[in-house]
Enzyme design. Structure first.
Site, PDB file in Angstrom:
ATOM      1  N   GLU A 132       1.462  -0.638  -5.189  1.00  0.00           N
ATOM      2  CA  GLU A 132       0.247   0.155  -5.396  1.00  0.00           C
ATOM      3  C   GLU A 132       0.649   1.623  -5.263  1.00  0.00           C
ATOM      4  OE1 GLU A 132      -3.438   2.332  -3.928  1.00  0.00           O
ATOM      5  OE2 GLU A 132      -1.595   1.914  -2.825  1.00  0.00           O
ATOM      6  N   ASP A 178       0.831  -1.196   0.000  1.00  0.00           N
ATOM      7  CA  ASP A 178       0.000   0.000   0.000  1.00  0.00           C
ATOM      8  C   ASP A 178       0.876   1.260   0.000  1.00  0.00           C
ATOM      9  OD1 ASP A 178      -2.790   1.119   0.409  1.00  0.00           O
ATOM     10  OD2 ASP A 178      -1.772   1.990   2.140  1.00  0.00           O
TER      11      ASP A 178
END
Length: 665
Positions: free
Chosen positions: A414, A385
């Site tokens: 990401e 993330d």
């Protein structure tokens, strides 16, 4: 003169090496970072190699696993215009070193000159004597003197000269492989990171485990998730990705739709990690315990599925780290900890680590231990993330440390951020990367973006993973185009890229309720538990199943960089080739980009397709719609209705004689 002041030692050591080697690939940033490839996936070593004059050259690539002493070799072949290449199939994961060696082949240069003189009808007496000198010189140039006796035996009693045809072909072929010591150009060492095959070909499905319950009003568990494995496996997915599964913070917990005030029963955002029960090394007890998690992984394996975990290096305000290691966080002058923000977005339920704190070494080691902890539990894929909000050198170190012991681990970045940061994350070790595909909609945008990813130097290190949607991203294209838009975006993702993913079940159900003024889902699962009442297969899901089966069947769909765009007479229709030469697979993919209206136009088989099928008609099978047609000549007319038939995925079979009455759709 100034030249008289120079000594022999002042001359360049490379002076006697006449061959120039440049433009070596695969290479990243001039060899400063390793290129990427996958096990059992062909890799092309290429270089530009030339020398002065008309000498005949030889070249080879040497490769070995890092830490090994012995080199393995492959001959490089001249493909034209001073371009050389060799193909290699890596068999083992890890970092591989390679270098290029090139030299002038004295024996072949002599043969080439001899043949020219002979064809011209000129006297070759001197050249015949020269042949003896060339052969006698080979043992002096061969550092291992492998064929000294062979040469002496051949030259015995040969004083008047030799011709090329006098040399036995078996001996000639062995001698030309010798590169002369001291005269061979040797490149610097480059590296390739060989990763497992799933790095290059994977099919992801994102699911919130807490929304997997079989009854409304219940919190989903790992046992509930296992009930979905047969459906996901049957549909062709091989990676099931979970958002964070850890305890969720209670302090500053968000309510529905990211509300600052939560009410009783609001579960909070899974990305707000940690409370008094534990943090990154603990499971939210409402999902299950570690025994349940073990059974989950075992069940996934039976269906050829892998679980990918979210790796979010951030904490809720009541994470145990905040009390135990307050030095790892930033504190405001008012005594409160600094929470995360990305103006205008604020995340009061999340606080970031301070990677510039004095105790950063301990922080790095603890974060590495989190990754190793979950690897110990059986996880081999991590979706990371927001990696662009943490130091880039940290990721380079962490990934390298993990892959030293666990080369099979995959990290997906990401990072929807600026291009150079995304590219650098890929360079320093991330196996796959989220991309801008989500916002590339027009034919021109898609073609330009794929050319950038597959034809530039990015092809050697940036491995894309195309996502039409995520829990954070619901584009206007999906909002305005409803079911057909979902199908079109899916087909693009699944056929343009060998790695793709969808966030479901909102995607296959065509749910597209957007927060006004934002590219985000309204009533998002990020902040509430959903109950997904069972329903029949949607048209979207049916096409997902068909396409995923084609992806597994055709190797041409298991690679991203094998794409060639075709001309079309309509900007609302995109067409491209996907080719796997080893499997002899040739696919023509044509997609209507308009979710609202039928589109038609001519498709032009140019470039490579023209060379493949020039002068011949051939049969095509629409694998998506199970129909057969004949493709006649260079161009063909197509018509695609988004509500009935939004795309063709044609497999090609050449047929020398075609009936002229056969027509394309």
């Amino acid at each position: 003169m100034a030249a008289n002041l120079l000594q022999k030692s002042d001359l360049p050591a490379e002076g006697i090496k006449r061959v120039i080697v440049k433009n070596i690939t695969p290479s990243v940033a001039c060899g400063n970072f390793p290129a990427k490839c996958a096990v059992n996936t062909p890799v092309a070593f290429r270089a530009t190699i030339f020398a002065d004059g008309q000498a005949v050259l030889r070249a080879k690539v040497q490769h070995r696993m890092t830490g090994k002493k012995k080199w393995r070799e492959l001959p490089l072949t001249l493909t034209g215009n001073d371009q050389w290449e060799a193909w290699w199939f890596p068999e083992t994961m890890g970092i591989v070193e390679f270098r290029i060696q090139a030299w002038i082949s004295g024996l072949e240069t002599w043969k080439h000159r001899f043949d020219l003189l002979q064809r011209a009808g000129l006297n070759t007496t001197v050249e015949q004597l020269e042949g003896i000198a060339v052969l006698r010189n080979i043992p002096e140039e061969d550092p291992e003197h492998l064929y000294t006796e062979d040469i002496h035996s051949f030259l015995e009693d040969r004083f008047t000269g030799i011709k090329p045809e006098d040399i036995p072909s078996e001996l000639f072929n062995r001698l030309v492989k010798i590169n002369p010591a001291g005269k061979t150009t040797i490149s610097k060492i480059y590296r390739i990171d060989v990763q497992r095959q799933k790095t290059q070909f994977s099919t992801w499905y994102e699911i919130f485990p807490r929304s997997s319950a079989q009854q409304a009003g219940k919190h989903g568990t790992f046992k509930d998730v296992m009930l979905q494995f047969p459906k996901l496996s049957d549909a062709g997915f091989d990676v099931v990705y979970f958002p964070p599964i850890h305890p969720i913070g209670k302090k500053n917990r968000k309510g529905k739709n990211n509300s600052l005030v939560s009410t009783v029963g609001d579960p909070g955002s899974p990305w707000a990690i940690g409370n008094e029960e534990g943090g990154h090394k603990m499971i939210n007890r409402e999902l299950g315990n570690f025994n349940d998690f073990k059974r989950l992984l075992e069940a996934a394996g039976k269906y050829n599925l892998e679980i990918a975990l979210d790796l979010a290096f951030q904490c809720a305000p009541d994470h145990p780290y905040v009390k135990k290691h307050p030095q790892w966080f930033k504190w405001r002058p008012d005594g409160n900890v600094m929470y995360a923000e990305n103006p205008p977005k604020k995340y009061e339920d999340i606080i970031p680590f301070d990677f510039e704190c004095d105790d950063w070494q301990s922080l790095w080691l603890e974060l590495l231990s989190i990754v190793c902890f979950w690897i110990g539990k059986g996880i081999r894929i991590f979706r990371v993330d927001n990696p662009h909000t943490k130091p880039l050198r940290f990721w380079k170190w962490l990934i390298a440390e993990v892959r030293k012991k666990y080369p099979e681990v995959i990290f997906l970045a990401e990072a929807f951020t600026r291009p150079y940061i995304m590219e650098h994350l890929a360079m320093i070790g991330f196996s796959q990367s989220y991309t801008y595909f989500t916002w590339r909609n027009t034919k021109w945008e898609l073609e330009a973006y794929l050319e950038e990813l597959t034809k530039s130097n990015k092809q050697f290190y940036f491995i894309p993973n195309f996502w039409p949607n995520t829990p954070d991203i619901l584009t206007e294209q999906l909002v305005n185009g409803s079911e057909s838009a979902h199908i079109i975006r899916f087909l693009l993702a699944a056929t343009l890229s060998s790695n793709y993913g969808i966030y479901g079940p909102v995607f296959e159900r065509g749910i597209n309720h957007q927060i006004r003024g934002k590219e985000e889902y309204a009533d998002s699962e990020k902040y509430e538990i959903k109950y997904w009442q069972p329903e029949g297969e949607s048209r979207i899901w049916q096409i997902i199943k068909k396409t995923n089966r084609l992806r597994k069947r055709f190797k041409a769909l298991q690679v991203t960089n094998n794409i060639e765009f075709l001309g079309s007479g309509n900007d609302r229709i995109i067409a491209y080739l996907k080719i796997d030469r080893l499997a002899d697979e040739h696919l023509i993919i044509i997609i209507n980009l308009d979710p609202d209206q039928p589109q038609n136009g001519m498709i032009y088989l140019d470039n490579e397709a023209t060379r493949m099928f020039y002068g011949a008609d051939f049969k095509v099978t629409d694998e998506l719609n199970q129909e057969e047609y004949f493709w006649n000549g260079y161009t063909n007319y197509v018509a695609l209705d988004p509500g009935r038939k939004p795309a063709h995925i044609f497999s090609i079979s050449r047929q020398e004689a075609m009936n002229s009455e056969n027509k394309m759709p």
